[in-house]
Design a protein around this motif. Structure first.
Motif, mmCIF file in Angstrom:
data_model
loop_
_atom_site.group_PDB
_atom_site.id
_atom_site.type_symbol
_atom_site.label_atom_id
_atom_site.label_comp_id
_atom_site.label_asym_id
_atom_site.label_seq_id
_atom_site.Cartn_x
_atom_site.Cartn_y
_atom_site.Cartn_z
ATOM 1 N N LEU A 188 -8.888 1.526 48.521
ATOM 2 C CA LEU A 188 -10.265 1.892 48.189
ATOM 3 C C LEU A 188 -10.854 2.795 49.265
ATOM 4 O O LEU A 188 -11.623 3.712 48.967
ATOM 5 C CB LEU A 188 -11.116 0.630 48.031
ATOM 6 N N VAL A 207 -17.259 1.125 51.243
ATOM 7 C CA VAL A 207 -16.524 0.091 50.512
ATOM 8 C C VAL A 207 -17.039 -1.298 50.892
ATOM 9 O O VAL A 207 -17.218 -2.173 50.031
ATOM 10 C CB VAL A 207 -15.012 0.208 50.780
ATOM 11 N N ILE A 230 -19.697 1.087 43.339
ATOM 12 C CA ILE A 230 -19.154 1.914 44.426
ATOM 13 C C ILE A 230 -19.890 3.253 44.483
ATOM 14 O O ILE A 230 -20.262 3.730 45.570
ATOM 15 C CB ILE A 230 -17.640 2.129 44.237
#
Length: 250
Positions: A188, A207, A230
């Motif tokens: 991520l 994140v 996100i």
């Protein structure tokens, strides 16, 4: 560990610091330490105790810019470039300090009206220090170069390509989902790092704000709710850095 180069986030943070500290100061003189490092001695009359306030601004082409109390040895004989800077900016006031878009470029607006100039510090690649007039026509610079593929040149008597800087774009849930498909199996942190030009630390911060593990693998089919979460956190950080850099929101 001492930073060897400023990231885009570092530039935004340092610009925020200098806006508070040196906007309104006048340039007493300009000195060169070597071919890449320049010192701007600054002053401002009428401090809280009535005494003149003094600062020293360090500009290092391609690397860094900050205030300093450290005494550096200066060149005994100023370079031609240093003399040209003195001619145009000495005694003038620093009106604005701004980050150019989301690039590692700082624009110091010096003087006002017909006497306005821009001192531009580039902190990427080999770096550069560029002096332009009020309309961004280059008067003198450390390093001339041209990019024929993109049809622009950074040279004396040419306009500085201020409009070619990278600008902030709103990150959407759809763009995050598309990026996840293209980066399935990666982390991520790496996914967000490709959406933001600010380095791994800022990507990891985004994140973590989203409540996820930065090292977690990216799913090819990212759930819609997670993609939206996100994207929202990325835009929060973008807005914060835009505010720091003086360039307004995305």
């Amino acid at each position: 560990m001492v930073k060897s180069r400023f990231t885009t986030a570092d530039v935004a943070a340092e610009v925020a610091c200098l806006k508070r500290k040196i906007e309104g100061y006048r340039i007493t003189n300009v000195y060169d330490v070597n071919s890449k490092v320049y010192l701007l001695k600054l002053h401002k009359s009428g401090g809280m105790d009535g005494e003149t306030q003094k600062e020293v601004l360090v500009l290092e082409s391609g690397t860094r810019f900050h205030l300093s109390k450290y005494s550096r040895d200066k060149s005994n004989t100023p370079s031609n470039f240093c003399l040209k800077l003195r001619k145009h900016v000495r005694t003038k006031r620093i009106e604005k300090v701004e980050q150019v878009g989301i690039d590692r470029i700082v624009d110091f607006t010096i003087g006002s009206g017909p006497a306005r100039h821009h001192l531009i510090l580039e902190l990427y690649s080999q770096g550069n220090v560029i002096l332009t007039d009020g309309d961004y026509k280059v008067l003198t610079l450390l390093r001339s170069h041209r990019d024929d593929a993109n049809e622009f040149a950074i040279m004396a008597n040419h306009p500085y390509p201020i409009d070619r800087s990278r600008t902030r774009t709103q990150v959407t849930p759809e763009s995050v989902a598309e990026a996840a498909k293209a980066n399935a199996g990666g982390t991520l942190r790496a996914l967000v790092g490709k959406a933001l030009p600010y380095g791994n630390q800022i990507a990891e911060h985004c994140v973590l704000l989203a409540g996820r593990d930065p090292k977690a693998p990216v799913e090819a089919e990212l759930p819609e709710e997670e993609a939206a979460h996100i994207a929202a956190k990325i835009n929060e950080v973008e807005e914060m850095l835009a505010f720091f850099g003086g360039g307004g929101g995305p």
